[in-house]
Enzyme design. Structure first.
Site, PDB file in Angstrom:
ATOM      1  CB  CYS A 234      -4.142 -99.461   6.908  1.00 37.78           C
ATOM      2  SG  CYS A 234      -4.882 -98.144   5.977  1.00 37.78           S
TER       3      CYS A 234
ATOM      4  CG  HIS B  90      -2.703 -96.641  10.533  1.00 37.38           C
ATOM      5  ND1 HIS B  90      -1.687 -97.450  10.081  1.00 37.38           N
ATOM      6  CD2 HIS B  90      -3.273 -96.113   9.441  1.00 37.38           C
ATOM      7  CE1 HIS B  90      -1.644 -97.395   8.758  1.00 37.38           C
ATOM      8  NE2 HIS B  90      -2.607 -96.599   8.346  1.00 37.38           N
TER       9      HIS B  90
ATOM     10  NE  ARG C  68      -5.094-100.310  -2.928  1.00 41.31           N
ATOM     11  CZ  ARG C  68      -4.169 -99.970  -3.815  1.00 41.31           C
ATOM     12  NH1 ARG C  68      -4.213-100.439  -5.038  1.00 41.31           N
ATOM     13  NH2 ARG C  68      -3.198 -99.162  -3.465  1.00 41.31           N
TER      14      ARG C  68
ATOM     15  CB  ILE D 143      -3.546 -92.799   6.983  1.00 46.88           C
ATOM     16  CG1 ILE D 143      -3.416 -92.196   8.394  1.00 46.88           C
ATOM     17  CG2 ILE D 143      -2.612 -92.094   6.002  1.00 46.88           C
ATOM     18  CD1 ILE D 143      -2.083 -92.429   9.049  1.00 46.88           C
ATOM     19  NE  ARG D 144      -2.192 -92.351   1.142  1.00 43.31           N
ATOM     20  CZ  ARG D 144      -1.674 -93.494   0.716  1.00 43.31           C
ATOM     21  NH1 ARG D 144      -2.209 -94.107  -0.316  1.00 43.31           N
ATOM     22  NH2 ARG D 144      -0.632 -94.022   1.296  1.00 43.31           N
TER      23      ARG D 144
ATOM     24  N   GLY E 296       0.674 -98.999   5.013  1.00 46.42           N
ATOM     25  CA  GLY E 296       1.635 -98.497   4.034  1.00 46.42           C
ATOM     26  C   GLY E 296       0.973 -98.504   2.676  1.00 46.42           C
ATOM     27  CD  GLU E 297       0.039 -97.499  -1.870  1.00 45.68           C
ATOM     28  OE1 GLU E 297      -0.169 -96.508  -1.148  1.00 45.68           O
ATOM     29  OE2 GLU E 297      -0.852 -98.026  -2.558  1.00 45.68           O
ATOM     30  CB  SER E 298      -1.903-102.960  -0.278  1.00 41.05           C
ATOM     31  OG  SER E 298      -2.631-102.187  -1.213  1.00 41.05           O
TER      32      SER E 298
ATOM     33  CD  GLU F  20      -0.368 -98.762  13.194  1.00 44.94           C
ATOM     34  OE1 GLU F  20      -1.468 -99.160  13.616  1.00 44.94           O
ATOM     35  OE2 GLU F  20      -0.179 -98.447  12.011  1.00 44.94           O
TER      36      GLU F  20
HETATM   37  N1  GLN Z   1      -4.227 -96.695   0.571  1.00 48.80           N
HETATM   38  C1  GLN Z   1      -3.256 -97.675   0.959  1.00 48.80           C
HETATM   39  C2  GLN Z   1      -3.305 -98.914   0.071  1.00 48.80           C
HETATM   40  O1  GLN Z   1      -4.142 -99.019  -0.764  1.00 48.80           O
HETATM   41  C3  GLN Z   1      -3.436 -98.087   2.393  1.00 48.80           C
HETATM   42  C4  GLN Z   1      -3.184 -96.911   3.301  1.00 48.80           C
HETATM   43  C5  GLN Z   1      -2.611 -97.267   4.629  1.00 48.80           C
HETATM   44  O2  GLN Z   1      -2.090 -98.365   4.866  1.00 48.80           O
HETATM   45  N2  GLN Z   1      -2.638 -96.307   5.520  1.00 48.80           N
HETATM   46  O3  GLN Z   1      -2.485 -99.765   0.217  1.00 48.80           O
END
Ligand code: GLN
Length: 187
Positions: free
Chosen positions: A79, A169, A106, A133-134, A47-49, A171
């Site tokens: 991630c 990921h 990141r 993913i990113r 997700g987004e840390s 999952e």
């Molecule tokens: N870019 C996100 C972050 O810095 C991580 C991306 C992800 O969890 N798929 O948190």
């Protein structure tokens, strides 16, 4: 047996679905009182840390989660979850839980490669689907960290005792073998 999934933000539902396919019950950690539930392991989803770290602190879950991990609770992080575990972020003074001896960069794959899919080996398991993913990169790790997977010479999965961190990921598809590894090797 029950697996707790941090459910503040991100793809926690996909992680739960993997364990459900394996017949393992899960519970969601959404607030401080959920940390009193009975569970045997923890999943930190992607997700987004930044958001996840902020919510962990605002909801006063941060200290308890950190001490559970330090006390040896098995944890599987993907991630953003790996960013939460990292003891250091590259070019960034932020540290979240900081329980694992990895240094993470990141959004390491840049814009055009910010999302891609590949297959790779993980701890001797062949051709595991891996969605980035990113994604971050694990730039370095302490000597007690075992490297379990790589891509183009970069570390994509690592384990330090009770902590498993992945930059991809596992999952998102139907392949459950990494969750099975976690259950059989770390619980
Ligand atoms: N870019 C996100 C972050 O810095 C991580 C991306 C992800 O969890 N798929 O948190």
């Amino acid at each position: 047996m029950r697996i707790a999934v941090l459910a503040l933000q991100g793809d926690f539902a996909e992680h739960e679905a993997v364990f459900h396919r394996l017949g393992i019950p899960t519970c969601q950690l959404r607030q401080k009182s959920d940390l009193e539930l009975d569970f045997d392991a923890l999943v930190l989803p992607g997700g987004e840390s930044t958001v996840q770290g902020k919510l962990l602190r605002e909801l006063e879950m941060f200290e308890r989660v950190r001490s559970l991990i330090k006390e040896g609770l098995p944890v599987m992080a993907t991630c953003a979850g790996s960013i939460l575990l990292a003891e250091q972020l590259l070019d960034d003074p932020t540290v979240h839980l900081g329980t694992m001896g990895i240094t993470v960069r990141r959004n390491a794959y840049g814009r055009q490669l910010s999302s891609f899919h590949t297959v790779g080996d993980f701890a001797g398991i062949k051709d595991v689907p891996m969605s980035f993913i990113r994604a971050p990169q694990i730039e370095s790790c302490t000597s007690d960290v075992e490297i379990l997977a790589g891509y183009n010479g970069q570390i994509t999965a690592a384990r330090q005792e009770n902590q498993l961190a992945m930059t991809f990921h596992p999952e998102l598809g139907t392949d459950c073998r990494i969750a099975e590894y976690f259950l059989s090797e770390m619980l």
